[in-house]
Design an enzyme around this catalytic site. Structure first.
Site, short mmCIF file in Angstrom:
data_model
loop_
_atom_site.label_atom_id
_atom_site.label_comp_id
_atom_site.label_asym_id
_atom_site.label_seq_id
_atom_site.Cartn_x
_atom_site.Cartn_y
_atom_site.Cartn_z
N ASP A 45 12.47 182.76 40.37
CA ASP A 45 12.24 183.01 41.79
C ASP A 45 11.00 182.23 42.20
O ASP A 45 10.00 182.22 41.48
CB ASP A 45 12.01 184.50 42.07
CG ASP A 45 13.28 185.32 41.94
OD1 ASP A 45 14.34 184.83 42.34
OD2 ASP A 45 13.19 186.46 41.44
N CYS A 73 13.98 186.62 38.23
CA CYS A 73 14.85 187.69 38.70
C CYS A 73 15.23 188.57 37.52
O CYS A 73 15.74 188.06 36.51
CB CYS A 73 16.11 187.10 39.34
SG CYS A 73 17.31 188.37 39.82
#
Length: 118
Positions: A38, A31
């Protein structure tokens, strides 16, 4: 930066049109806001024209996103654009499905070309 130069191809069998679907269940990126990892599933579907993507090279390409600070939407569009340039398909679709964070899960779809043959 994701490395599209890792992608390799081979000649598609010269038969009637067909669809290919590859699923990567272990995709990771970062992220860009929080720096947290992520985790997602990447589904690649395409109707080859004359070239197919080689799977080991596809895996290495996906891994080049691992430490990249990039939004879900940018991941999805980058994969689509790089693969379209690499294999020049008749049709291609990338679907990214992201694990939930804060009670929200995301699915992003990016497509190219004509509707598939089958």
């Amino acid at each position: 930066m994701p490395d599209a130069s890792l992608l390799e191809t081979f000649n598609s069998p010269p038969k009637a049109p067909f669809l290919i679907e590859h699923i990567n269940e272990e995709f990771t990126s970062v992220c860009p806001v929080t720096g947290h990892p992520d985790f997602g599933v990447i589904t690649l579907k395409y109707e080859p024209s004359s070239l197919c993507v080689e799977l080991k090279s596809l895996k290495l390409y996906y891994q080049s996103f691992r430490n990249e600070g990039i939004y879900y939407e940018a991941v999805t569009n980058q994969i689509r654009d790089d693969l379209v340039e690499c294999v020049q398909p008749t049709w291609l679709q990338v679907i990214t499905s992201w694990r939930g964070r804060g009670g929200i899960r995301s699915n992003i779809t990016a497509s190219y070309g004509e509707v598939p043959c089958c």
